[in-house]
Design a protein around this motif. Structure first.
Motif, mmCIF file in Angstrom:
data_model
loop_
_atom_site.group_PDB
_atom_site.id
_atom_site.type_symbol
_atom_site.label_atom_id
_atom_site.label_comp_id
_atom_site.label_asym_id
_atom_site.label_seq_id
_atom_site.Cartn_x
_atom_site.Cartn_y
_atom_site.Cartn_z
ATOM 1 N N MET A 1 0.845 -1.193 0.000
ATOM 2 C CA MET A 1 0.000 0.000 0.000
ATOM 3 C C MET A 1 0.881 1.243 0.000
ATOM 4 S SD MET A 1 -3.011 -0.941 2.693
ATOM 5 C CE MET A 1 -1.849 -1.305 3.991
ATOM 6 N N PRO A 2 0.658 2.180 -0.923
ATOM 7 C CA PRO A 2 1.463 3.404 -0.968
ATOM 8 C C PRO A 2 1.021 4.387 0.111
ATOM 9 C CG PRO A 2 -0.217 3.455 -2.655
ATOM 10 C CD PRO A 2 -0.321 2.099 -2.012
ATOM 11 N N ASP A 3 1.833 5.432 0.300
ATOM 12 C CA ASP A 3 1.502 6.554 1.183
ATOM 13 C C ASP A 3 1.412 6.160 2.645
ATOM 14 O OD1 ASP A 3 1.266 8.050 -1.164
ATOM 15 O OD2 ASP A 3 -0.855 7.557 -1.352
ATOM 16 N N ILE A 4 2.121 5.114 3.057
ATOM 17 C CA ILE A 4 2.136 4.699 4.451
ATOM 18 C C ILE A 4 3.576 4.622 4.931
ATOM 19 C CG2 ILE A 4 1.741 2.788 6.063
ATOM 20 C CD1 ILE A 4 -0.728 2.106 4.712
ATOM 21 N N LYS A 5 3.819 5.171 6.118
ATOM 22 C CA LYS A 5 5.098 5.024 6.794
ATOM 23 C C LYS A 5 4.826 4.497 8.203
ATOM 24 C CE LYS A 5 7.725 6.878 3.544
ATOM 25 N NZ LYS A 5 8.750 6.118 2.811
ATOM 26 N N ILE A 6 5.456 3.382 8.566
ATOM 27 C CA ILE A 6 5.310 2.816 9.898
ATOM 28 C C ILE A 6 6.628 2.987 10.640
ATOM 29 C CG2 ILE A 6 4.870 0.731 11.249
ATOM 30 C CD1 ILE A 6 3.052 -0.240 9.043
ATOM 31 N N PHE A 7 6.594 3.781 11.713
ATOM 32 C CA PHE A 7 7.770 4.011 12.533
ATOM 33 C C PHE A 7 7.682 3.149 13.793
ATOM 34 C CE2 PHE A 7 7.836 7.743 9.914
ATOM 35 C CZ PHE A 7 9.180 8.060 9.791
ATOM 36 N N SER A 8 8.800 2.559 14.168
ATOM 37 C CA SER A 8 8.810 1.684 15.341
ATOM 38 C C SER A 8 9.657 2.284 16.443
ATOM 39 C CB SER A 8 9.373 0.309 14.965
ATOM 40 O OG SER A 8 9.600 -0.470 16.122
ATOM 41 N N GLY A 9 9.191 2.125 17.689
ATOM 42 C CA GLY A 9 10.021 2.438 18.839
ATOM 43 C C GLY A 9 11.154 1.435 18.952
ATOM 44 N N SER A 10 12.145 1.750 19.751
ATOM 45 C CA SER A 10 13.337 0.914 19.836
ATOM 46 C C SER A 10 13.052 -0.478 20.377
ATOM 47 C CB SER A 10 14.387 1.598 20.719
ATOM 48 O OG SER A 10 13.851 1.867 22.010
ATOM 49 N N SER A 11 11.984 -0.638 21.148
ATOM 50 C CA SER A 11 11.689 -1.943 21.745
ATOM 51 C C SER A 11 10.627 -2.722 20.976
ATOM 52 C CB SER A 11 11.223 -1.756 23.192
ATOM 53 O OG SER A 11 10.054 -0.955 23.221
ATOM 54 N N GLN A 12 10.148 -2.188 19.859
ATOM 55 C CA GLN A 12 9.079 -2.841 19.114
ATOM 56 C C GLN A 12 9.510 -3.223 17.706
ATOM 57 O OE1 GLN A 12 7.189 -3.921 21.239
ATOM 58 N NE2 GLN A 12 5.216 -2.952 21.007
ATOM 59 N N LYS A 13 10.777 -3.450 17.497
ATOM 60 C CA LYS A 13 11.267 -3.722 16.150
ATOM 61 C C LYS A 13 10.700 -5.033 15.599
ATOM 62 C CE LYS A 13 15.591 -1.168 16.708
ATOM 63 N NZ LYS A 13 17.064 -1.255 16.732
ATOM 64 N N ASN A 14 10.634 -6.077 16.428
ATOM 65 C CA ASN A 14 10.142 -7.372 15.943
ATOM 66 C C ASN A 14 8.671 -7.289 15.562
ATOM 67 O OD1 ASN A 14 12.653 -8.512 16.342
ATOM 68 N ND2 ASN A 14 12.158 -9.335 18.358
ATOM 69 N N LEU A 15 7.853 -6.665 16.416
ATOM 70 C CA LEU A 15 6.432 -6.524 16.118
ATOM 71 C C LEU A 15 6.233 -5.668 14.874
ATOM 72 C CD1 LEU A 15 3.473 -6.985 16.807
ATOM 73 C CD2 LEU A 15 3.606 -5.050 18.397
ATOM 74 N N SER A 16 6.991 -4.582 14.773
ATOM 75 C CA SER A 16 6.887 -3.717 13.604
ATOM 76 C C SER A 16 7.245 -4.474 12.327
ATOM 77 C CB SER A 16 7.816 -2.512 13.773
ATOM 78 O OG SER A 16 7.808 -1.703 12.621
ATOM 79 N N GLN A 17 8.277 -5.310 12.393
ATOM 80 C CA GLN A 17 8.682 -6.072 11.211
ATOM 81 C C GLN A 17 7.588 -7.024 10.761
ATOM 82 O OE1 GLN A 17 12.324 -8.266 11.713
ATOM 83 N NE2 GLN A 17 12.226 -9.193 9.672
ATOM 84 N N LYS A 18 6.926 -7.683 11.711
ATOM 85 C CA LYS A 18 5.849 -8.613 11.361
ATOM 86 C C LYS A 18 4.665 -7.863 10.742
ATOM 87 C CE LYS A 18 7.029 -12.013 14.925
ATOM 88 N NZ LYS A 18 7.476 -13.039 13.966
ATOM 89 N N ILE A 19 4.372 -6.675 11.258
ATOM 90 C CA ILE A 19 3.263 -5.888 10.723
ATOM 91 C C ILE A 19 3.571 -5.423 9.299
ATOM 92 C CG2 ILE A 19 2.017 -3.696 10.946
ATOM 93 C CD1 ILE A 19 2.177 -4.057 13.974
ATOM 94 N N THR A 20 4.775 -4.894 9.083
ATOM 95 C CA THR A 20 5.126 -4.401 7.752
ATOM 96 C C THR A 20 5.213 -5.541 6.743
ATOM 97 O OG1 THR A 20 7.471 -4.455 8.418
ATOM 98 C CG2 THR A 20 6.313 -2.346 8.581
ATOM 99 N N GLU A 21 5.703 -6.700 7.167
ATOM 100 C CA GLU A 21 5.756 -7.856 6.264
ATOM 101 C C GLU A 21 4.356 -8.275 5.840
ATOM 102 O OE1 GLU A 21 7.909 -10.841 8.337
ATOM 103 O OE2 GLU A 21 9.885 -10.020 7.831
ATOM 104 N N ARG A 22 3.419 -8.246 6.768
ATOM 105 C CA ARG A 22 2.045 -8.637 6.435
ATOM 106 C C ARG A 22 1.414 -7.644 5.463
ATOM 107 N NH1 ARG A 22 -1.800 -12.127 8.687
ATOM 108 N NH2 ARG A 22 -3.954 -11.516 8.278
ATOM 109 N N LEU A 23 1.808 -6.368 5.581
ATOM 110 C CA LEU A 23 1.257 -5.339 4.708
ATOM 111 C C LEU A 23 2.051 -5.191 3.414
ATOM 112 C CD1 LEU A 23 0.493 -2.580 7.371
ATOM 113 C CD2 LEU A 23 -1.172 -4.055 6.213
ATOM 114 N N GLY A 24 3.154 -5.925 3.294
ATOM 115 C CA GLY A 24 3.987 -5.814 2.098
ATOM 116 C C GLY A 24 4.756 -4.508 2.033
ATOM 117 N N LEU A 25 5.166 -3.994 3.199
ATOM 118 C CA LEU A 25 5.882 -2.724 3.275
ATOM 119 C C LEU A 25 7.259 -2.915 3.892
ATOM 120 C CD1 LEU A 25 2.988 -0.571 4.769
ATOM 121 C CD2 LEU A 25 3.658 -0.653 2.372
ATOM 122 N N GLU A 26 8.043 -1.856 3.864
ATOM 123 C CA GLU A 26 9.292 -1.791 4.601
ATOM 124 C C GLU A 26 9.143 -0.755 5.705
ATOM 125 O OE1 GLU A 26 12.657 -1.054 2.202
ATOM 126 O OE2 GLU A 26 12.415 -2.861 0.964
#
Length: 276
Positions: A1-26
């Protein structure tokens, strides 16, 4: 999905990675620094102009850590305030998981959606205190089982005195349901109470496992079969010290909430179903 940026806190990198992978984002690039006086500096590593920004952060003990990642999309200079009001940092709305009390939503000037982690937990169901009565009845209804309540009297903050039980748990597997596990004294005493009342075994499911201080030692020595909950907080280090702690992924619910928000779709279905 375009026009989306997901920023992660320093302690949420693993959760953020799983969310972005599911959405097909970086995940968006973030540069973090700490000064000698422990003030946190967070800088964007890429442009967010014209983008929809989703900061991802659990609520830490230090409000500065929370404020820095949430302020990044709105200002590029250093965050210098130690106390930060969450609503003042967000221009849209907040999506969270299992607020301690639903009434908190009414104290914020922007919309708040509190998703339910209980759906990811796949007997009698028990609440470790009367404050969790609504939560445990919802859980019991979802599983189509009976429920009981634990009531407690505190001597002082974080120190439980008397623990009582309302309900019949004899010859049943008991599941303690709570949203936050802090010193874990209540959970451990509640487990002992349930076993003495005839439960065959006791499990605990919770949303946010903080586990400070003596919490891990208490869980390890308690008569609990397991303490399970979603990965709303990083637990790898705690799991290395206590085999009873188990994590359940909640990234699919958060990712779907982001996707539906971006597409302008309703997501009331997320309050009753887990997306596959």
């Amino acid at each position: 999905m375009p026009d989306i940026k997901i920023f992660s806190g320093s302690s949420q990198k693993n959760l953020s990675q799983k969310i972005t992978e599911r959405l097909g984002l970086e995940g968006a690039k973030v540069v973090r620094k700490k000064f000698s006086h422990q003030e946190t500096c967070v800088e964007m590593g890429e442009s967010v102009r014209g983008e929809n920004v989703y900061p991802l952060k659990h609520l830490p003990a230090k409000p500065m850590d929370q404020g820095s990642i949430l302020q990044v999309p709105r200002k590029a200079d250093r965050c210098t305030r130690w106390r930060v009001h969450l609503a003042s940092l967000c221009s849209g709305y907040i999506v969270t998981v299992d607020l301690h009390a639903a009434q908190i939503q009414g104290f914020l000037a922007i919309p708040v959606d509190s998703l339910c982690a209980v759906l990811t937990w796949t007997c009698t169901v028990d609440s470790p205190d009367t404050c969790g009565a609504k939560r445990v009845t919802s859980f019991a209804h979802h599983l189509n089982v009976d429920f009981a309540l634990i009531h407690k009297e505190r001597k002082r903050s974080n120190e439980v005195g008397h623990v009582g039980l309302v309900g019949d748990v004899k010859d049943l597997v008991a599941i303690l349901v709570d949203n936050v596990a802090d010193p874990c004294g209540t959970i451990c005493q509640a487990a002992n109470k349930l076993l003495s009342a005839g439960s065959t075994s006791v499990y605990t499911v919770l949303t946010h496992g903080i586990f400070p201080g003596l919490a891990i030692a208490r869980i390890s020595s308690a008569c609990l079969e397991a303490v399970a909950g979603p990965n709303t907080m990083p637990q790898e280090d705690k799991m290395n010290h206590c085999s009873k702690i188990q994590l359940i992924a909640i990234s699919m619910i958060l990712a779907e909430a982001i996707r539906r928000t971006q597409k302008g779709e309703y997501y009331s279905c997320l309050f009753s179903h887990v997306p596959l």
